[in-house]
Scaffold this motif. Structure first.
Motif, PDB file in Angstrom:
ATOM      1  N   HIS A   1     112.351 -25.863  27.986  1.00 27.82           N
ATOM      2  CA  HIS A   1     112.906 -26.952  27.396  1.00 27.82           C
ATOM      3  C   HIS A   1     114.224 -27.509  27.924  1.00 27.82           C
ATOM      4  O   HIS A   1     114.421 -28.717  27.939  1.00 27.82           O
ATOM      5  N   LYS A   2     115.085 -26.870  28.611  1.00 30.22           N
ATOM      6  CA  LYS A   2     116.291 -27.121  29.244  1.00 30.22           C
ATOM      7  C   LYS A   2     116.239 -26.602  30.576  1.00 30.22           C
ATOM      8  O   LYS A   2     115.557 -25.309  30.868  1.00 30.22           O
ATOM      9  N   LYS A   3     116.966 -27.157  31.534  1.00 31.79           N
ATOM     10  CA  LYS A   3     116.883 -26.768  32.766  1.00 31.79           C
ATOM     11  C   LYS A   3     117.242 -25.377  33.207  1.00 31.79           C
ATOM     12  O   LYS A   3     116.721 -24.591  33.942  1.00 31.79           O
ATOM     13  N   ARG A   4     118.354 -24.711  32.450  1.00 32.75           N
ATOM     14  CA  ARG A   4     118.720 -23.088  32.674  1.00 32.75           C
ATOM     15  C   ARG A   4     118.050 -22.639  31.548  1.00 32.75           C
ATOM     16  O   ARG A   4     118.440 -21.127  31.646  1.00 32.75           O
ATOM     17  N   ALA A   5     117.272 -22.908  30.558  1.00 31.70           N
ATOM     18  CA  ALA A   5     116.892 -21.999  29.658  1.00 31.70           C
ATOM     19  C   ALA A   5     115.736 -21.261  30.089  1.00 31.70           C
ATOM     20  O   ALA A   5     115.066 -21.540  31.056  1.00 31.70           O
TER      21      ALA A   5
ATOM     22  N   GLN B   1     116.193 -12.855  26.194  1.00 32.40           N
ATOM     23  CA  GLN B   1     116.867 -13.871  24.949  1.00 32.40           C
ATOM     24  C   GLN B   1     117.801 -12.787  23.962  1.00 32.40           C
ATOM     25  O   GLN B   1     118.578 -13.403  23.190  1.00 32.40           O
ATOM     26  N   VAL B   2     117.471 -11.409  24.096  1.00 32.57           N
ATOM     27  CA  VAL B   2     118.213 -10.652  23.150  1.00 32.57           C
ATOM     28  C   VAL B   2     119.582 -10.092  23.825  1.00 32.57           C
ATOM     29  O   VAL B   2     120.708 -10.000  23.589  1.00 32.57           O
ATOM     30  N   VAL B   3     119.127  -9.650  25.380  1.00 29.88           N
ATOM     31  CA  VAL B   3     120.336  -8.864  26.055  1.00 29.88           C
ATOM     32  C   VAL B   3     120.777 -10.038  27.368  1.00 29.88           C
ATOM     33  O   VAL B   3     119.725  -9.925  28.309  1.00 29.88           O
ATOM     34  N   ASN B   4     121.632 -10.541  27.476  1.00 26.22           N
ATOM     35  CA  ASN B   4     122.101 -11.326  28.608  1.00 26.22           C
ATOM     36  C   ASN B   4     122.362 -10.568  29.848  1.00 26.22           C
ATOM     37  O   ASN B   4     123.653 -10.144  30.255  1.00 26.22           O
TER      38      ASN B   4
END
Length: 298
Positions: free
Chosen positions: A183-187, A253-256
């Motif tokens: 949905h977004k460039k860096r997502a 998505q939970v842990v960066n």
């Protein structure tokens, strides 16, 4: 001056590698893919629970090579040749019945690694500040399973039908990207059920155009009857190309943190439930036991 890389072992010599390791292990295990041997070794080490020695697994560069080498194997030393189920297993086609050959009862070995507890453990280790219960709540793997199961099973049903009726038709090579949306460039990419349904419909129409609606429907009924009898429907979906990437995205998505695929797969092998691997464990122990039973009593 050292060479840039070691020379590749000729195909005809791959099976003979096991002889070098016989003093160190009780059984030689041969698998399909190069790169998979490390997590196979971890799984088998855990399965045998230190009761039998295993230090090295040998890839033979493809399913057909494993089957061929198994057919030609005439050594008395314990050996097990392991292949994935693939689309032929999903379609319910008869599997090769060869002594010492073990067929994973799922699409591929990576399906055995898909485990909520293992995913939580990896996220917990990477996070370092949230409890396992907190991470499990954030991961929401049960919700994700419910969202992906029906569309992905539908898609792989169509892949399996196409594999049997129109083998030249492109199927699993579409890859996980074909059913994702960013949905977004860096997502992170997200599973897109609409894309999955559209791809399944495209495959379906191509098969019907080639083989006819009646032939298609007969096989579809057979495949769905088979899938309905499988305890975990996601076992018909490619763990390697679809479920592993999806689970990685869920954890990210939970842990960066940066998760490499190879590291992730190995860590899943360290933590995953062994429940689905009972068949493989039985095959390994049976082959080792058969060898020992055949040895003369001193």
């Amino acid at each position: 001056m050292l060479p840039e890389s070691l020379p590749e072992i000729p195909q005809r010599s791959l099976t003979s590698q096991g002889v070098l390791y016989r003093p160190l292990q009780e059984i030689e295990v041969f698998v399909e893919d190069e790169g998979s041997e490390v997590f196979y070794e971890e799984l088998i080490y855990r399965l045998l629970d230190k009761k039998h020695r295993i230090v090295k697994v040998f890839p033979l560069r493809g399913r057909l090579n494993v089957i061929s080498e198994c057919q030609n194997y005439c050594d008395k030393h314990p050996a097990l040749f392991i292949i994935d189920g693939d689309l032929s297993w999903v379609a319910g086609e008869p599997q090769p019945n060869i002594d010492r050959l073990s067929v994973n009862q799922c699409y591929c070995i990576e399906n055995y690694l898909i485990c909520e507890n293992a995913a939580v453990e990896i996220a917990f280790e990477n996070c370092g500040k949230d409890s396992r219960e907190d991470i499990k709540g954030k991961l929401k793997w049960s919700d994700t399973r419910k969202a992906i199961e029906s569309p992905l099973v539908e898609l792989f049903c169509e892949f399996a039908i196409a594999h049997k009726l129109v083998p030249t038709l492109k199927t699993t090579s579409y890859g996980f990207d074909s059913v994702c949306t960013q949905h977004k460039k860096r997502a992170l990419p997200q599973f897109d059920s609409k894309k999955s349904a559209l791809l399944a419909d495209t495959i379906r129409k191509a098969v019907i155009a080639e083989s006819g609606a009646t032939t298609y429907q007969t096989l579809r009924d057979h495949v769905y009857a088979r899938i309905s009898a499988i305890q975990d429907p996601l076992d018909v979906v490619s763990g390697k190309d679809f479920l592993i990437p999806l689970l990685m995205f869920c954890i990210k998505q939970v842990v960066n943190s940066n998760l490499t695929r190879d590291s992730f797969v190995l860590r899943l092998a360290k933590h995953c439930s062994l429940e689905k691997l009972r068949g493989l464990n039985s095959a390994l122990v049976r082959e080792i036991t058969r060898y020992h039973d055949a040895q003369p009593v001193s």
